[in-house]
Motif scaffolding. Structure first.
Motif, PDB file in Angstrom:
ATOM      1  N   LEU A 198       0.827  -1.212   0.000  1.00  0.00           N
ATOM      2  CA  LEU A 198       0.000   0.000   0.000  1.00  0.00           C
ATOM      3  C   LEU A 198       0.860   1.259   0.000  1.00  0.00           C
ATOM      4  O   LEU A 198       0.527   2.257  -0.651  1.00  0.00           O
ATOM      5  CB  LEU A 198      -0.943  -0.011   1.193  1.00  0.00           C
ATOM      6  N   ALA A 199       1.959   1.218   0.726  1.00  0.00           N
ATOM      7  CA  ALA A 199       2.866   2.372   0.718  1.00  0.00           C
ATOM      8  C   ALA A 199       3.454   2.566  -0.679  1.00  0.00           C
ATOM      9  O   ALA A 199       3.669   3.700  -1.126  1.00  0.00           O
ATOM     10  CB  ALA A 199       3.980   2.170   1.735  1.00  0.00           C
ATOM     11  N   GLY A 200       3.666   1.463  -1.384  1.00  0.00           N
ATOM     12  CA  GLY A 200       4.254   1.552  -2.717  1.00  0.00           C
ATOM     13  C   GLY A 200       3.331   2.155  -3.750  1.00  0.00           C
ATOM     14  O   GLY A 200       3.802   2.709  -4.757  1.00  0.00           O
ATOM     15  N   SER A 221       5.473  -2.381  -9.622  1.00  0.00           N
ATOM     16  CA  SER A 221       5.787  -3.547  -8.788  1.00  0.00           C
ATOM     17  C   SER A 221       4.882  -3.591  -7.572  1.00  0.00           C
ATOM     18  O   SER A 221       4.378  -4.658  -7.189  1.00  0.00           O
ATOM     19  CB  SER A 221       7.254  -3.499  -8.353  1.00  0.00           C
ATOM     20  N   ALA A 222       4.671  -2.436  -6.950  1.00  0.00           N
ATOM     21  CA  ALA A 222       3.810  -2.386  -5.775  1.00  0.00           C
ATOM     22  C   ALA A 222       2.366  -2.733  -6.135  1.00  0.00           C
ATOM     23  O   ALA A 222       1.684  -3.458  -5.395  1.00  0.00           O
ATOM     24  CB  ALA A 222       3.881  -0.996  -5.144  1.00  0.00           C
ATOM     25  N   LEU A 223       1.897  -2.241  -7.276  1.00  0.00           N
ATOM     26  CA  LEU A 223       0.531  -2.535  -7.699  1.00  0.00           C
ATOM     27  C   LEU A 223       0.366  -4.026  -7.965  1.00  0.00           C
ATOM     28  O   LEU A 223      -0.658  -4.626  -7.591  1.00  0.00           O
ATOM     29  CB  LEU A 223       0.195  -1.726  -8.951  1.00  0.00           C
ATOM     30  N   HIS A 224       1.356  -4.621  -8.613  1.00  0.00           N
ATOM     31  CA  HIS A 224       1.283  -6.058  -8.890  1.00  0.00           C
ATOM     32  C   HIS A 224       1.168  -6.852  -7.599  1.00  0.00           C
ATOM     33  O   HIS A 224       0.372  -7.798  -7.497  1.00  0.00           O
ATOM     34  CB  HIS A 224       2.521  -6.481  -9.671  1.00  0.00           C
ATOM     35  N   CYS A 225       1.937  -6.459  -6.598  1.00  0.00           N
ATOM     36  CA  CYS A 225       1.866  -7.143  -5.304  1.00  0.00           C
ATOM     37  C   CYS A 225       0.526  -6.871  -4.613  1.00  0.00           C
ATOM     38  O   CYS A 225      -0.095  -7.785  -4.059  1.00  0.00           O
ATOM     39  CB  CYS A 225       3.012  -6.684  -4.407  1.00  0.00           C
ATOM     40  N   ALA A 226       0.096  -5.636  -4.644  1.00  0.00           N
ATOM     41  CA  ALA A 226      -1.151  -5.270  -3.949  1.00  0.00           C
ATOM     42  C   ALA A 226      -2.346  -6.013  -4.528  1.00  0.00           C
ATOM     43  O   ALA A 226      -3.215  -6.494  -3.779  1.00  0.00           O
ATOM     44  CB  ALA A 226      -1.368  -3.761  -4.036  1.00  0.00           C
TER      45      ALA A 226
END
Length: 510
Positions: A349-351, A362-367
């Motif tokens: 979420l921070a990403g 990358s952060a969206l893919h994980c989220a």
């Protein structure tokens, strides 16, 4: 004369060696930036959106996924005859430029040996082709001849040319054949390249017992710009991944490398390369890595690897990777516990909090894999970069169709997207962004007519086809949309799509 400045003829064609020397002076030993890999004889790329496959990629595909292909039988004898007869090297270069080096290189060496062509003659030809070559296939054969007939003094030449990924495969083999420290020489070359060249070079380090090389394989050597799964099996075995992980305090680079290797092994399962089921130490290595990831610093790279591993544990092949009863379930529970830690969700979420962040994707893919609610963040991202096709894909998954259409009308340049028809297969950023939005409209009859009208007039065939399919899926098509298809049909250049349009129009009975 500096061999790197020599030309083959008077037409000022730059030799590959001169290009390599120039890139080395600008960027050091390598890796070099992508534009440095564009060779002086690079053919013009198609401007119609059709996929372009370079000869570097084709050599990689041929060596890994296709059966051996040979030139016509006469090609080898003709080239060997030119060498044996003492023909000018320029004539040899011209003949070699007409075929595939990969298809003749092995047979050519055998043919030269059977004819007892003097080693000195073959070596002289090889050095000349390598130093003066302006056609890539001829230069590859030059490197092959140097590898077959040369020695330690050829190291610098092979490393320079090998840093150009077009030639890495041939240079790596030549280094193995000519250098007393054969594996160290290939290791030096492998660190200079990142794509297919990295794959070709690292594959020739299999079984290496040099501690430095093995440590590099586990931390960095398996990574490449094509697919990490190509090199993960070699890194895990030659590098002895599990033994390295048993270190009470493994360094951070090793932990990162272990996660990348294990995730790549999971990804490679069932594909063209060996997967996790072929790795004998998979179960204990996965268990040890879970324990390390549980306590080490949370990073997006580590989270991505953990999620990939967990997805593989949740959706294993029918034989459960061939593991003992209970191991799969135990590992799945273990990774679910690790990924369930709040710090990973907070990290993702921070990403995505900053829509302009470099690692937003990358952060969206994980989220999204964690199932986190990120629609506002993705919409903010699109306002920063409306060409982000991955973000558009996520919006189509998360947003209501009416919201999706409003966002597309707001952010995409609709007037300039009505730029066809044409025969392009792939489009630019805005066209790639529009495509998932259009495809989403099939389940929302009557929604997004403005987008469909633009798509029917776009230059990309697949985008026009998507619009027709959407309208065909609607139970009731507005008359104006039928008129748009009829107008598009009159000017459609793709015969298959014209057939789809014709069938659609016949079905509407208007």
């Amino acid at each position: 004369m500096n061999p790197g400045t020599r030309k083959l003829s008077d037409d000022d064609r730059l030799t590959f060696l001169a290009h390599a020397i120039s890139m080395s002076s600008l960027y050091g030993p390598g890796p070099w930036p992508q534009h440095a890999q564009e060779l002086p004889d690079e053919p013009p790329r198609p401007d119609d959106g059709r996929p372009y496959i370079s000869t570097t990629v084709m050599d990689g595909i041929r060596t890994h996924h296709l059966s051996a292909q040979s030139e016509p039988a006469g090609a080898v004898t003709e080239v060997a005859g030119l060498l044996q007869s003492g023909a000018p090297f320029a004539a040899l270069h011209e003949r070699l430029s007409q075929g595939s080096a990969l298809a003749i290189c092995d047979d050519l060496i055998r043919e030269l040996a059977s004819r007892k062509v003097p080693v000195s003659r073959a070596y002289e030809a090889g050095r000349w082709l390598a130093e003066h070559g302006t056609h890539r296939e001829a230069t590859k054969i030059g490197i092959v001849l140097v590898g077959a007939c040369g020695g330690e003094p050829d190291r610098e030449l092979l490393l320079l040319l090998g840093t150009l990924e077009e030639f890495t495969l041939y240079a790596a083999v030549a280094l193995l054949r000519t250098q007393p420290d054969r594996q160290r020489a290939v290791y030096e070359l492998a660190r200079r390249v990142t794509g297919w060249g990295r794959i070709h070079a690292v594959e020739r380090l299999e079984g290496c017992d040099d501690p430095e090389v093995r440590a590099w394989l586990l931390r960095e050597g398996f990574r490449n710009d094509i697919m990490n799964a190509y090199l993960a099996p070699l890194a895990a075995t030659t590098g002895d991944l599990y033994s390295a992980l048993l270190d009470p305090e493994p360094d951070e680079a090793l932990v990162d490398g272990a996660g990348g290797i294990l995730a790549a092994l999971v990804t490679g399962e069932g594909g063209p390369v060996s997967g996790i089921s072929a790795y004998d130490d998979a179960v204990p290595a996965l268990d040890r890595y879970a324990g390390l990831a549980e306590t080490r610093t949370a990073t997006l790279r580590r989270l991505g690897g953990l999620l990939t591993i967990l997805e593989g544990l949740r959706r294993p092949p029918s034989d459960g990777y061939g593991w003992r009863d209970g191991d799969l379930a135990a590992l799945r529970r273990r990774y679910e516990e690790v990924v369930g830690q709040r710090r990973w969700s907070e990290l993702a979420l921070a990403g995505v909090a900053d829509p302009a962040a470099e690692d937003f994707g990358s952060a969206l893919h994980c989220a999204t894999r964690l199932g986190l609610p990120v629609l506002p963040q993705v919409m903010a991202r699109l306002r920063v970069d409306p060409r982000d096709s991955f973000a558009w894909y996520e919006v189509t998954r998360l947003a209501e169709p009416t919201v999706l259409v409003e966002l597309a009308e707001e952010l995409l340049p609709m007037d300039s997207l009505a730029n066809g028809p044409g025969d392009r297969i792939f489009g630019d950023g805005h066209e790639r962004a529009l495509e998932p939005v259009v495809e989403k409209l099939g389940s929302s009859p009557g929604t997004g007519l403005s987008l469909l009208r633009v798509a029917l007039r776009n230059r990309v065939v697949r985008l026009r086809r998507s619009a027709v399919r959407v309208l065909a899926a609607w139970p009731d098509v507005p008359g104006e949309a039928v008129a748009w298809v009829r107008a598009a049909y009159e000017v459609e250049p793709d015969e298959e799509l014209r057939g789809d349009m014709r069938a659609f129009l016949a079905g509407t009975r208007r």
